[in-house]
Design an enzyme around this catalytic site. Structure first.
Site, mmCIF file in Angstrom:
data_model
loop_
_atom_site.group_PDB
_atom_site.id
_atom_site.type_symbol
_atom_site.label_atom_id
_atom_site.label_comp_id
_atom_site.label_asym_id
_atom_site.label_seq_id
_atom_site.Cartn_x
_atom_site.Cartn_y
_atom_site.Cartn_z
ATOM 1 N N PRO A 62 3.079 -0.032 33.993
ATOM 2 C CA PRO A 62 1.823 0.138 34.735
ATOM 3 C C PRO A 62 1.867 1.365 35.640
ATOM 4 C CG PRO A 62 3.171 -1.516 35.807
ATOM 5 C CD PRO A 62 3.935 -1.078 34.583
ATOM 6 N N CYS A 120 -16.424 26.781 41.832
ATOM 7 C CA CYS A 120 -17.491 27.420 41.065
ATOM 8 C C CYS A 120 -17.577 26.868 39.649
ATOM 9 C CB CYS A 120 -17.281 28.925 41.055
ATOM 10 S SG CYS A 120 -17.327 29.570 42.719
ATOM 11 N N TYR A 158 -3.878 9.265 39.353
ATOM 12 C CA TYR A 158 -4.503 10.387 38.640
ATOM 13 C C TYR A 158 -5.392 11.206 39.573
ATOM 14 C CZ TYR A 158 -2.594 7.558 34.950
ATOM 15 O OH TYR A 158 -1.723 6.827 34.193
HETATM 16 C C1 LIG Z 1 -0.166 6.986 31.082
HETATM 17 C C2 LIG Z 1 0.786 6.027 30.481
HETATM 18 C C3 LIG Z 1 1.055 4.809 31.127
HETATM 19 C C4 LIG Z 1 0.349 4.362 32.381
HETATM 20 O O1 LIG Z 1 -0.996 4.044 32.153
HETATM 21 P P1 LIG Z 1 -1.832 3.352 33.339
HETATM 22 O O2 LIG Z 1 -3.197 3.249 32.788
HETATM 23 O O3 LIG Z 1 -1.760 4.265 34.511
HETATM 24 O O4 LIG Z 1 -1.220 2.040 33.602
HETATM 25 C C5 LIG Z 1 2.007 3.986 30.572
HETATM 26 N N1 LIG Z 1 2.668 4.330 29.439
HETATM 27 C C6 LIG Z 1 2.427 5.484 28.781
HETATM 28 C C7 LIG Z 1 3.179 5.795 27.557
HETATM 29 C C8 LIG Z 1 1.470 6.368 29.278
HETATM 30 O O5 LIG Z 1 1.214 7.502 28.622
#
Ligand SMILES: *Cc1c(COP(=O)(O)O)cnc(C)c1O
Length: 444
Positions: A303, A372, A401
């Site tokens: 996560p 811009c 993010y």
């Molecule tokens: C981005 C990613 C995650 C995390 O995703 P979330 O939506 O932030 O929980 C987990 N595993 C992989 C392989 C990812 O690319």
């Protein structure tokens, strides 16, 4: 704006020492605070735009995962790309988190933040390079999530060159539809991610012949910001059926990596993270428990967003309020380079004034940055309490993010970051200076 815009308190869970509100931001004496610290004080001390995070909320979210999966061997590998601040990685590492990384750079972050967690790292990503593979092999990470046959060959070659054995999982593409934004959906055959689940068995068979490769797990990740739990269960069920075949073929598969992607609620409707994790855990447990897997099979989860998104917010100051014909624009000192989610995914962020207004007067405006680009907006036609130049506003749920997707576009220094921890505001990243920005450039 009423207090009800800040999500309700959670019911008490005896397994958790603390059950903070869904968001750590609340009004006190008409001023927004984060865990008892005034945001207007933070703006004066550190300037704006400023990312503000709650350590308690991050720890709480991590603990929700730990508790929900306590009945089986598991490691919660926080996805570093969601928010890669060293201080946040250290906080999670010290609590026992592993990490899901997608680059050699993120490996270095884990090493610097909390070295003992290197042994709990899983390495995902479709384009790993030799230097990245070598660094991860030498660090003896837990697992490579391999996304193509070519990558598997490269991994074997590098392991042989370093005289090390590489534990790997194939990241399979389960061809499961996850209802989310197309840019963050990854689990369909048409996506670049993973290996067709139907081709996986043959690849494991070949890999097992190499003494440099240890086929240790199977992994899956179907996308991000997924709010229904059924797609996770469906993908996991497919992985379990593959593991059953692989064990019949004699592979010693010890890890099942069910990926990340659990979504949150960005709108101001009530959302209880404890309940959401419970649903997720029940859905996964249902497919895990009735399966061929033995209770010792180690569950990995990745996560990112769920742990940090709502623990953080972006504090920005209103520069101007401008009218163009019938439209009103609130122009802030933060721009799309500081928080790109609205521009990139049409993402919604709730916006609160730091000073709670005494009147009910509102305005309908586009909240925009100084960059811009017409895509440089945080909200369109948003109804807000009337704000004026100099006022502070807070963009909620920006902990994931947000900072990790910032850039220096328009030669803008990136925001500073503050972590509220134990009633103290700790600066965890200073604001960039012009010297920082220009340092790598040459005038030959
Ligand atoms: C981005 C990613 C995650 C995390 O995703 P979330 O939506 O932030 O929980 C987990 N595993 C992989 C392989 C990812 O690319």
């Amino acid at each position: 704006m009423s207090k009800s815009r800040v999500a309700p308190r959670l019911s008490a869970d005896p397994a958790l020492s603390q059950t903070p509100a869904t968001r750590p931001f609340a009004y006190r004496n008409r001023t927004l605070h984060c865990d008892g610290i005034s945001l207007s004080t933070l703006a004066v001390e550190h300037g704006t735009p400023l990312y503000v995070y709650s350590a308690d909320q991050i720890a709480y979210r991590f603990q929700l995962f730990q508790s929900a999966f306590a009945s089986r061997p598991h490691t919660i590998c926080y996805a570093v790309k969601a928010n890669s601040s060293l201080a946040i990685l250290r906080l999670l590492g010290q609590k026992g988190a592993g990490f899901d990384i997608v680059s050699g750079g993120e490996l270095e972050r884990v090493r610097k933040a909390y070295k003992p967690a290197l042994q709990r790292v899983v390495f995902s990503g479709v384009g790993k390079q030799i230097w990245e593979i070598d660094a991860a092999l030498k660090a003896n990470i837990l697992l490579f999530n391999v996304e193509s046959e070519a990558e598997l060959h490269l991994l074997a070659a590098r392991a042989e060159a370093l005289n090390l054995r590489a534990r790997f999982a194939l990241r399979v593409n389960p061809d499961v539809f996850a209802d989310t934004h197309p840019y963050i959906s990854t689990g369909l055959r048409e996506h670049k991610f993973g290996i067709d689940i139907n081709a996986a068995r043959a690849i494991y068979r070949k890999a097992a012949k190499s003494k440099w490769l240890d086929p240790a797990g199977v992994s899956v990740h179907i996308g991000s910001q997924i709010r229904k739990v059924d797609p996770f269960a469906a993908a996991t069920a497919r992985v379990i059926s593959l593991i059953s075949d692989l064990r019949k073929d004699g592979h010693n598969i010890r890890y099942i990596d069910a990926g990340g992607g659990l979504g949150i609620e960005y709108s101001d409707s009530a959302f209880d993270p404890a309940q959401q994790i419970q649903k997720y855990a029940v859905a996964l447990s249902r497919v895990l428990s009735g399966s061929v897997l033995d209770p010792e099979t180690h569950l990995l989860l990745e996560p990112g967003r769920f742990i940090v998104a709502q623990a953080g917010a972006l504090l920005t100051r209103v520069l101007f309020v401008k009218k163009n014909g019938t439209k009103t624009f609130v122009i802030t000192d933060a721009g799309m380079n500081d928080l790109i989610r609205p521009a990139l995914y049409q993402a919604h962020h709730e916006i609160l004034p730091v000073q709670q207004p005494r009147t009910r007067a509102t305005l309908t405006a586009d909240i925009v940055g100084p960059v811009c680009e017409s895509g440089d907006f945080f909200a369109r036609d948003r109804v807000l309490p009337t704000v004026k130049p100099g006022d502070l506003i807070l963009l909620l749920d920006a902990g994931a993010y947000g900072m990790s997707l910032t850039s220096n576009y328009n030669t803008r220094p990136r925001p500073a970051e503050v972590l509220i921890d134990g009633g103290e505001a700790k600066l965890i990243r200073r604001r960039e200076t012009m010297k920082d920005l220009l340092a790598p450039e040459l005038l030959p």
